[in-house]
Design an enzyme around this catalytic site. Structure first.
Site, mmCIF file in Angstrom:
data_model
loop_
_atom_site.group_PDB
_atom_site.id
_atom_site.type_symbol
_atom_site.label_atom_id
_atom_site.label_comp_id
_atom_site.label_asym_id
_atom_site.label_seq_id
_atom_site.Cartn_x
_atom_site.Cartn_y
_atom_site.Cartn_z
ATOM 1 N N ARG A 216 0.819 -1.216 0.000
ATOM 2 C CA ARG A 216 0.000 0.000 0.000
ATOM 3 C C ARG A 216 0.853 1.267 0.000
ATOM 4 O O ARG A 216 0.474 2.272 -0.593
ATOM 5 C CB ARG A 216 -1.000 -0.043 1.168
ATOM 6 C CG ARG A 216 -2.091 -1.064 0.880
ATOM 7 C CD ARG A 216 -3.162 -1.191 1.945
ATOM 8 N NE ARG A 216 -4.222 -2.064 1.435
ATOM 9 C CZ ARG A 216 -5.224 -2.557 2.175
ATOM 10 N NH1 ARG A 216 -5.326 -2.245 3.454
ATOM 11 N NH2 ARG A 216 -6.140 -3.340 1.630
ATOM 12 N N HIS B 214 -7.406 -0.148 -6.783
ATOM 13 C CA HIS B 214 -6.717 -1.398 -6.455
ATOM 14 C C HIS B 214 -6.020 -1.346 -5.089
ATOM 15 O O HIS B 214 -5.918 -0.307 -4.488
ATOM 16 C CB HIS B 214 -5.754 -1.814 -7.584
ATOM 17 C CG HIS B 214 -4.567 -0.907 -7.797
ATOM 18 N ND1 HIS B 214 -3.483 -1.280 -8.536
ATOM 19 C CD2 HIS B 214 -4.311 0.348 -7.368
ATOM 20 C CE1 HIS B 214 -2.614 -0.299 -8.554
ATOM 21 N NE2 HIS B 214 -3.077 0.690 -7.860
ATOM 22 N N GLU B 215 -5.617 -2.521 -4.625
ATOM 23 C CA GLU B 215 -5.025 -2.655 -3.279
ATOM 24 C C GLU B 215 -5.942 -2.109 -2.193
ATOM 25 O O GLU B 215 -5.485 -1.468 -1.242
ATOM 26 C CB GLU B 215 -3.672 -1.937 -3.205
ATOM 27 C CG GLU B 215 -2.498 -2.746 -3.692
ATOM 28 C CD GLU B 215 -2.243 -4.018 -2.897
ATOM 29 O OE1 GLU B 215 -2.530 -4.055 -1.693
ATOM 30 O OE2 GLU B 215 -1.770 -4.985 -3.519
ATOM 31 N N GLY B 216 -7.247 -2.366 -2.319
ATOM 32 C CA GLY B 216 -8.208 -1.861 -1.335
ATOM 33 C C GLY B 216 -8.741 -0.527 -1.781
ATOM 34 O O GLY B 216 -8.005 0.465 -1.802
#
Lengths: 605, 605
Positions: B298, B441-443
């Site tokens: 992140r 993306h990535e949450g």
């Protein structure tokens, strides 16, 4: 899937509950119309937009126009769509019956047009530009020019463009270099290069009529030395038939991030010193002619931004209702079914934000269109002038606000679709790319802010501003009748009071010569002014929704409308309690003449 | 043109004036390093990024990967760029000398990596994903797995991916359906479909190691039943050579709005029931393993968003300095020369906004990277745990804030270029399209907000939050030494005080079972929290700038730096006086538990 272009229920609300479209039929010009003829026009627009415009919206994007042998080639779906538009009479929707028009109010014409803008922004540009060019000739052309160029445009045989921008002169039109030399026969010979000319070439019409800004040899410097010319792609003979190809050449096409289906062209005028041009109106008046027609074009651009927002809103709403994902925070049992994402509070926030932005500016765009009708059909000259002043004042907002906030709506539509929204398998990413043009063309955001603060609020002693403030106060007063609207009304009143004071203070700066300082934060002023106006329109809609609910309580109307009215109230509440009060800080900055941006130095970056 | 990837002066400011990179060389792990070795690594990164990554950034976009005979084909420029990256050792920048690494602090590794992210987001993804996969095996894999899969990744022969998302399960990973059946030999057989797997196929490496989430037959429902598996594209024999092709198939490629050079793949595992997989660590622990590595990923995504913003900022700054257009409001003589657009106050606003967003989040990303070093190298276990808690707390901000605001920066970069910015002849529109992926993306943004408010602020009795508040108070106290910073400090203090109260109130809701209500406006909370953190980082930068000016006053340092420091102060002033106070209204809404979004009903839309 539910409706994809716009909500018919919402359009009917706007026309018949908020903006009193039927009232227009009392006016002589529209006396032969009725709600039935209005609705018939709308049905036709929806049908053509759905069946001929929407289906090739993605293909327009994937197969952008190509430059082949000096001409622009489009995908084959564009022409039948545009032809159906012409055939149905939408190009001349507001023209008199006697010249083959529908003599519709501008309000209805915009309502019809909105369907096309939602379905396919790129294909819709071609008739849109033609309408603008035709209106310009109609307003300022000679009888002979009208005969030779306007009539074929009305007939759908010729299309038009607006050719303003040059490589070194975009926002600064006073610096254009295109020259027009008088010829012996009373025409002119043009020489110069224009860029970003939308619709500058295409195979959709027999001829293309370019409305070109250029300077005469004796032109004074600056904006007061710009003249307007007609430059046809093909010369037109006295009998109306096409003559030789004129000396205007498609030099190339621009390749854009979005809005790809509309040719954006570089045009060379007079490479062979034989570009025939016809002066429109008087010398050196070209820019003022353009500006007089700018309201229509800018309402059109604003509505275009709204409709891209609308299309994305409806698509993401439908998706949110269909897509199961996750569970509510208080129901984490992993063996339970997933809920539709519309159940998640944050998805509702993103949908409600879109609704507030899209339906708020949709209302404003139609309000402006109705005001345009007022400028033509109110009874007295004074009333008409007054309507025009108000329209002039609102135009920068009508153009810029949706360009900024309906783009934001498109950003949220993508977010609701998540990873899917980022792929080209879904339409929302295209809406986002298409909409990014709107804060740039027809006067950038910065230009709109200077127009508003530097010109519009102070014109005629601030008459238009006073008129607007009075209207907003009137709405607030009417809202007082509804206790449920108190929390919505108060933030608007608080904003309004300060906006008034801050405006006076800034105008004081401008009048006392502190021009750079007074205009330094004009973009912030534009935002606050825009939020005030949209907040006002939402309060109007909320009053109408309350009235609708009252009717339902009295067993009038369709009980199914209760949800619709509740949705209006909730969106109004969102905008007036989430967004409007946040502008107080912007007013702090404006009030304090915050110097941060102005004081920033080049060398410090 | 000035520097195009990032400002070297700003990077040096961050490393050596704000974040004390040299202090890290006092720690045993970094003892062999010095400012000279740090700068040498950065110089190498800049050189490779400029010469091999940046030149094909547009080509990556125009020629996205193609699906040919079951494989993804990339443009030929990608491999030499990635090879140079590997050759220079950046894949293993933070690994120990003894395994061939550079043993650099994470801070320096991120600083180097930032150059590649700015130059070419798509090409940079391939090593980025490989680093993530390798770190996962390093942390949780068995010695044999490390030998068989990690070592070839370290050697640059194998690349990696993270395979989480499925068609019906993106944000809701507890609903994945990919199954893993134990086989007689101790391995597993996987069956399932994954989508949006970046780097899921490409011709850049001998093999691709997919890190796949799947469920064992006896898995409990939900997130506690997810296991992590290694699934290589080609099986690896005991001697390390490649064996048969595994039963994982590239089912297709996704076509995205931006970030087109990175393959986004649909992968089918076990279509022929013979997909060999290796369990990593213990059964059912897969998601917790992923989450333990999530901070790095992140931070990487956040820094990616920053660097796209940075590239756009520098490009538009350079353009604004070169492009003449218009005149200042008080100098309208049309015969005078046009000014460079950087002279216009509104263009300065757009540049200053970009600078505030980009350099503010650049600082935060590097701060987080340094914190990551602290989690590994601080002296005591308690100190390291404490650093990790703070990093956990900040991670949602590090990821989401630049994803939102550096996208906004890219929007402004386009606006500065006007019509040109909207064409594909200039790079800014690509940055904007590329950056739109980062909030997804990535949450997603929404997931980050739930992670922050629903988990991070309350973890370990709010220990991390207390730590953060103490740090921010400390910065405010140090700022008191500079009278010139009063106007910058006070808005932050005002925000901070209320954020504390509001957080406690919201946590009270959550603990008393009002979970839906307490989390309803989590996105707003994320925004306020993010602005507080970025405001804090700007105040830190402002203090360092004041110290720099003091040194110059004492005739220490380079006099040319005065402009640089003034720019820092002005950007800090902009963020802290324009943006931070605007959050007060967000706090009003949070404090009042505004129910507008939660109360909105599906039927009302």
């Amino acid at each position: 899937m539910s409706e994809s272009l716009l909500s018919s229920r919402n359009l009917a609300f706007e026309l018949y509950e908020v903006l009193d479209a039927e009232g227009l039929t009392q006016r002589e010009r529209f006396a032969e119309h009725s709600r039935e003829t209005f609705d018939a026009a709308i049905d036709t627009a929806r049908s053509i937009a759905e069946n001929l415009f929407a289906p090739h919206n993605r293909k327009n994007d994937e197969h952008e126009p190509e430059y082949v042998d000096g001409a622009a080639v489009l995908i084959p779906e564009v022409k039948p769509a545009v032809d159906a538009f012409l055939e149905a009479g939408f190009l001349n929707a507001t023209r008199e019956f006697e010249v083959g028009g529908m003599q519709l109010p501008n309000l209805l014409s915009q309502a019809c047009f909105a369907h096309f803008q939602s379905a396919n922004a790129a294909t819709t540009s071609y008739p849109f530009l033609t309408m603008g060019a035709a209106n310009l000739i109609e307003a300022f052309g000679s009888p002979e020019q009208k005969q030779r160029f306007l009539q074929p445009m009305i007939d759908g045989r010729f299309f038009g463009t607006m050719a303003l921008t040059e490589p070194h002169a975009g926002s600064s039109l006073s610096d254009i270099r295109t020259r027009a030399e008088p010829a012996a026969d009373g025409t002119y010979r043009l020489k110069g290069n224009k860029i970003f000319i939308s619709g500058g070439d295409h195979p959709l019409s027999e001829n293309i009529v370019h409305m070109v800004l250029a300077k005469l040899p004796d032109a004074p410097a600056g904006v007061k030395g710009i003249s307007l010319f007609i430059v046809p792609k093909f010369l037109v003979k006295d009998d109306g038939s096409l003559g030789e190809r004129n000396d205007v050449v498609l030099a190339g096409l621009f390749h854009k991030m979005g809005w790809r289906g509309t040719t954006s062209t570089a045009l060379n005028f007079g490479d062979n010193s034989n570009c025939v041009a016809y002066l429109v109106g008087k010398p050196h008046q070209g820019l003022s002619y353009m500006f007089q027609m700018m309201n229509e074009a800018r309402i059109g651009v604003g509505m275009g931004a709204v409709m891209l927002g609308y299309a994305g809103y409806l698509y993401s709403l439908d998706y949110a209702r269909q897509r199961p994902q996750g569970r509510l925070p208080d129901g984490k049992d992993p063996t339970s079914s997933q809920v539709a994402i519309i159940e998640h509070a944050d998805v509702r926030r993103m949908l409600l934000t879109q609704k507030a932005y899209v339906e708020g500016s949709f209302d404003l765009g139609l309000y402006a269109a109705r005001l345009f009708d007022d400028t033509l059909t109110l009874e007295t000259e004074a009333e008409r002038r007054s309507a025009l002043e108000l329209l002039d004042l609102l135009t920068p907002i009508v153009k810029s606000w949706p360009s900024e906030f309906c783009l934001k709506a498109n950003e949220l539509a993508i977010q609701i679709l998540g990873g899917h929204g980022y792929t080209r398998d879904y339409p929302v990413e295209q809406y986002y790319r298409d909409n990014r043009l709107n804060p740039i063309h027809e006067g950038t955001h910065g230009i709109q802010s200077l127009d508003l603060l530097g010109r519009k609020v102070s014109m005629n002693g601030g008459a238009a501003l006073k008129q607007l403030l009075k209207l907003i106060h009137g709405t607030c007063q009417r809202a007082e009748a509804h206790a449920s609207l108190t929390a919505l009304r108060e933030p608007l009143e608080q904003l309004l009071a300060r906006l008034q004071t801050v405006t006076l203070a800034l105008l004081g700066d401008l009048m006392s010569g502190k021009v750079n300082e007074g205009l330094a934060n004009s973009a912030l002023y534009l935002k606050v002014f825009g939020h005030t106006v949209i907040g006002w329109r939402w309060l109007e809609q909320a009053i109408c929704a309350e009235q609708g609910l009252t009717r339902l309580n009295n067993s009038e109307g369709n009980p199914a409308d209760a949800d619709f009215y509740q949705g209006k109230l909730q969106a109004a509440r969102f905008f007036l309690t989430w967004e409007v009060p946040a502008c107080q800080h912007d007013l702090d900055l404006l009030e304090g003449r915050d110097p941060t941006c102005l004081a920033m130095q080049d060398a410090w970056f």
